[in-house]
Design a protein around this motif. Structure first.
Motif, mmCIF file in Angstrom:
data_model
loop_
_atom_site.group_PDB
_atom_site.id
_atom_site.type_symbol
_atom_site.label_atom_id
_atom_site.label_comp_id
_atom_site.label_asym_id
_atom_site.label_seq_id
_atom_site.Cartn_x
_atom_site.Cartn_y
_atom_site.Cartn_z
ATOM 1 N N SER A 8 0.850 -1.182 0.000
ATOM 2 C CA SER A 8 0.000 0.000 0.000
ATOM 3 C C SER A 8 0.890 1.238 0.000
ATOM 4 O O SER A 8 1.818 1.337 0.805
ATOM 5 C CB SER A 8 -0.900 -0.005 1.239
ATOM 6 O OG SER A 8 -1.695 1.159 1.288
ATOM 7 N N THR A 9 0.615 2.167 -0.878
ATOM 8 C CA THR A 9 1.482 3.333 -1.011
ATOM 9 C C THR A 9 0.699 4.625 -1.138
ATOM 10 O O THR A 9 -0.384 4.674 -1.716
ATOM 11 C CB THR A 9 2.414 3.189 -2.232
ATOM 12 O OG1 THR A 9 3.208 4.371 -2.371
ATOM 13 C CG2 THR A 9 1.616 2.976 -3.509
ATOM 14 N N LYS A 10 1.292 5.678 -0.561
ATOM 15 C CA LYS A 10 0.774 7.036 -0.731
ATOM 16 C C LYS A 10 1.761 7.861 -1.550
ATOM 17 O O LYS A 10 1.694 9.088 -1.563
ATOM 18 C CB LYS A 10 0.524 7.682 0.637
ATOM 19 C CG LYS A 10 -0.592 7.028 1.430
ATOM 20 C CD LYS A 10 -0.953 7.809 2.677
ATOM 21 C CE LYS A 10 0.125 7.682 3.727
ATOM 22 N NZ LYS A 10 -0.250 8.343 5.004
ATOM 23 N N PHE A 11 2.698 7.153 -2.186
ATOM 24 C CA PHE A 11 3.676 7.765 -3.099
ATOM 25 C C PHE A 11 4.612 8.737 -2.383
ATOM 26 O O PHE A 11 4.955 9.784 -2.905
ATOM 27 C CB PHE A 11 2.971 8.468 -4.264
ATOM 28 C CG PHE A 11 1.912 7.629 -4.915
ATOM 29 C CD1 PHE A 11 2.238 6.438 -5.533
ATOM 30 C CD2 PHE A 11 0.584 8.024 -4.888
ATOM 31 C CE1 PHE A 11 1.249 5.643 -6.121
ATOM 32 C CE2 PHE A 11 -0.408 7.246 -5.461
ATOM 33 C CZ PHE A 11 -0.073 6.050 -6.090
ATOM 34 N N GLU A 12 5.036 8.359 -1.171
ATOM 35 C CA GLU A 12 6.005 9.185 -0.459
ATOM 36 C C GLU A 12 7.376 9.073 -1.112
ATOM 37 O O GLU A 12 7.586 8.278 -2.034
ATOM 38 C CB GLU A 12 6.106 8.770 1.014
ATOM 39 C CG GLU A 12 4.823 8.878 1.797
ATOM 40 C CD GLU A 12 4.150 7.529 1.953
ATOM 41 O OE1 GLU A 12 4.259 6.695 1.010
ATOM 42 O OE2 GLU A 12 3.512 7.300 3.000
ATOM 43 N N SER A 15 8.871 5.499 -1.475
ATOM 44 C CA SER A 15 7.975 4.421 -1.878
ATOM 45 C C SER A 15 8.570 3.543 -2.978
ATOM 46 O O SER A 15 8.532 2.315 -2.901
ATOM 47 C CB SER A 15 6.638 4.995 -2.362
ATOM 48 O OG SER A 15 5.925 5.581 -1.304
ATOM 49 N N LEU A 16 9.123 4.162 -4.005
ATOM 50 C CA LEU A 16 9.693 3.383 -5.105
ATOM 51 C C LEU A 16 10.965 2.653 -4.688
ATOM 52 O O LEU A 16 11.127 1.471 -5.015
ATOM 53 C CB LEU A 16 9.939 4.271 -6.320
ATOM 54 C CG LEU A 16 10.420 3.536 -7.585
ATOM 55 C CD1 LEU A 16 9.457 2.426 -7.974
ATOM 56 C CD2 LEU A 16 10.584 4.522 -8.739
ATOM 57 N N PRO A 17 11.903 3.295 -3.956
ATOM 58 C CA PRO A 17 13.081 2.550 -3.493
ATOM 59 C C PRO A 17 12.719 1.327 -2.652
ATOM 60 O O PRO A 17 13.359 0.279 -2.766
ATOM 61 C CB PRO A 17 13.856 3.581 -2.672
ATOM 62 C CG PRO A 17 13.502 4.884 -3.296
ATOM 63 C CD PRO A 17 12.051 4.741 -3.674
ATOM 64 N N ILE A 18 11.697 1.442 -1.807
ATOM 65 C CA ILE A 18 11.261 0.287 -1.017
ATOM 66 C C ILE A 18 10.774 -0.814 -1.940
ATOM 67 O O ILE A 18 11.127 -1.991 -1.784
ATOM 68 C CB ILE A 18 10.149 0.690 -0.030
ATOM 69 C CG1 ILE A 18 10.723 1.540 1.102
ATOM 70 C CG2 ILE A 18 9.466 -0.550 0.548
ATOM 71 C CD1 ILE A 18 9.683 2.110 2.035
ATOM 72 N N HIS A 37 -3.562 1.809 -3.529
ATOM 73 C CA HIS A 37 -3.591 3.212 -3.085
ATOM 74 C C HIS A 37 -4.976 3.491 -2.536
ATOM 75 O O HIS A 37 -5.986 3.269 -3.204
ATOM 76 C CB HIS A 37 -3.298 4.170 -4.233
ATOM 77 C CG HIS A 37 -3.406 5.619 -3.825
ATOM 78 N ND1 HIS A 37 -2.520 6.216 -2.957
ATOM 79 C CD2 HIS A 37 -4.330 6.582 -4.149
ATOM 80 C CE1 HIS A 37 -2.867 7.476 -2.760
ATOM 81 N NE2 HIS A 37 -3.953 7.719 -3.469
ATOM 82 N N VAL A 38 -5.018 3.951 -1.279
ATOM 83 C CA VAL A 38 -6.288 4.258 -0.635
ATOM 84 C C VAL A 38 -6.459 5.771 -0.542
ATOM 85 O O VAL A 38 -5.623 6.467 0.033
ATOM 86 C CB VAL A 38 -6.363 3.649 0.783
ATOM 87 C CG1 VAL A 38 -7.723 3.955 1.407
ATOM 88 C CG2 VAL A 38 -6.118 2.148 0.744
ATOM 89 N N ILE A 39 -7.537 6.255 -1.118
ATOM 90 C CA ILE A 39 -7.899 7.664 -0.977
ATOM 91 C C ILE A 39 -8.684 7.780 0.321
ATOM 92 O O ILE A 39 -9.771 7.213 0.449
ATOM 93 C CB ILE A 39 -8.745 8.147 -2.174
ATOM 94 C CG1 ILE A 39 -7.940 8.011 -3.474
ATOM 95 C CG2 ILE A 39 -9.195 9.593 -1.968
ATOM 96 C CD1 ILE A 39 -8.734 8.314 -4.731
ATOM 97 N N ASP A 40 -8.111 8.470 1.275
ATOM 98 C CA ASP A 40 -8.672 8.539 2.622
ATOM 99 C C ASP A 40 -10.002 9.300 2.624
ATOM 100 O O ASP A 40 -10.052 10.497 2.344
ATOM 101 C CB ASP A 40 -7.675 9.235 3.548
ATOM 102 C CG ASP A 40 -8.031 9.078 5.025
ATOM 103 O OD1 ASP A 40 -9.221 8.916 5.332
ATOM 104 O OD2 ASP A 40 -7.103 9.124 5.856
ATOM 105 N N GLN A 66 0.770 6.896 -11.272
ATOM 106 C CA GLN A 66 1.871 6.525 -10.383
ATOM 107 C C GLN A 66 1.968 5.011 -10.240
ATOM 108 O O GLN A 66 3.054 4.427 -10.306
ATOM 109 C CB GLN A 66 1.655 7.159 -9.001
ATOM 110 C CG GLN A 66 1.841 8.653 -8.963
ATOM 111 C CD GLN A 66 3.276 9.037 -8.617
ATOM 112 O OE1 GLN A 66 4.217 8.490 -9.174
ATOM 113 N NE2 GLN A 66 3.429 9.973 -7.716
ATOM 114 N N LEU A 67 0.826 4.378 -10.016
ATOM 115 C CA LEU A 67 0.822 2.927 -9.853
ATOM 116 C C LEU A 67 1.298 2.232 -11.118
ATOM 117 O O LEU A 67 1.992 1.205 -11.062
ATOM 118 C CB LEU A 67 -0.580 2.433 -9.487
ATOM 119 C CG LEU A 67 -1.095 2.771 -8.090
ATOM 120 C CD1 LEU A 67 -2.477 2.178 -7.891
ATOM 121 C CD2 LEU A 67 -0.145 2.280 -7.005
#
Length: 286
Positions: A8-12, A15-18, A37-40, A66-67
């Motif tokens: 699950s990512t918020k594109f911080e 995020s990609l290196p992880i 990706h969850v839109i809160d 992004q995804l």
């Protein structure tokens, strides 16, 4: 081992290196990654109430772009990918998706520093670990590099190299031992096995622990690892964190246990505090 991962990512920033660091798990049986990706919904509600213009369709479009870039990277490494964008409560959607998709591992956690420079994890990660029925890997952002005149945080990309295995011989600690051979396939070459006994532990119990650690060391060596076994006296979570830093481990793999009334699972205070305060990534086995 972990054939299907939920990320699950918020594109911080990291995020990609992880995500890139996880591709090595392919050698251990990783076949598919579910990118979520969850839109809160709470943030959307607040924005609407404040009169802030919200274009949810544009948010979804931007997130999908992004995804797709993340997906392209995984596909280039011959890993199957599924992308999902949902609106809802972040923790609930992560847990629901993990159940529906039948994942074997959840990647969670964003390590941050507060105004005093201390590390802590967010409540989202804590709640995911409590509610998840599968192992959770808390990928940390807290590698602080200091150079003259500046400080910079960096993500540790070689997560699967030198693993600390704290054990109390509980069922979940034994589950960690069961996955160690699979970790060898993804690059882990060295294991630091440790058992922490409380101060004033009776001599007979200390001797029994010492014997068990000796047996454990032999078992790990038979698996093909370079092994160091340690029996330490002190407060468990503090000793584990300090040893992890002193030994320069890349990952702590430990179990949690116990059922409680809070959100279904009350995970052990030792593992909880290690996840909370240690700068190293932590794999929490259930």
């Amino acid at each position: 081992m972990f054939s299907k991962i939920l990320y699950s990512t918020k594109f911080e920033e990291f995020s990609l290196p992880i995500l890139k660091s996880l591709t090595c798990l392919k050698a251990g049986g990783l076949k598919e990654v579910v990118l979520l990706h969850v839109i809160d919904k709470d943030i959307l509600y607040t924005m609407h109430r404040s009169g802030f213009p919200v274009d949810e369709k544009q948010m979804i479009k931007s997130a999908q772009k992004q995804l797709d870039s993340y997906s392209d990277y995984l596909i280039s490494h011959e890993i199957k990918v599924k992308t999902k964008i949902v609106t809802g409560s972040i923790v609930s959607e992560i847990i629901k998706t993990s159940t529906v998709e039948k994942v074997t591992l959840i990647i969670a956690g964003r390590q941050r520093r507060d105004i005093l420079g201390e590390l802590f994890i967010g409540s989202t990660t804590d709640r995911v670990i409590r509610q998840s029925s599968v192992p959770v890997l808390v990928a940390k952002y807290g590698i602080l590099l200091e150079t003259p005149g500046e400080k910079a945080e960096q993500y540790c990309a070689q997560m699967f190299k030198k693993v600390m295995y704290p054990t109390d011989w509980s069922t979940n600690a034994e589950r960690v031992k069961e996955i160690l051979p699979s970790l060898k396939a993804v690059g882990v070459s060295e294991i630091i096995a440790v058992h922490v006994i409380e101060p004033h532990t009776p001599l007979k119990e200390s001797e029994a622990s010492s014997y068990r650690m000796e047996i454990l060391g032999k078992e790990l060596k038979e698996m093909g690892f370079s092994v160091k076994t340690l029996l330490i006296e002190g407060q468990p979570y503090k000793e584990i964190i300090q040893l992890a830093m002193d030994e320069g481990v890349s990952l702590i793999a430990m179990g949690t246990h116990g059922m409680g009334k809070v959100e279904g699972i009350l995970w052990g205070s030792v593992s909880q505090r290690v996840v909370e305060y240690c700068e190293k990534p932590v794999l929490v086995m259930k």
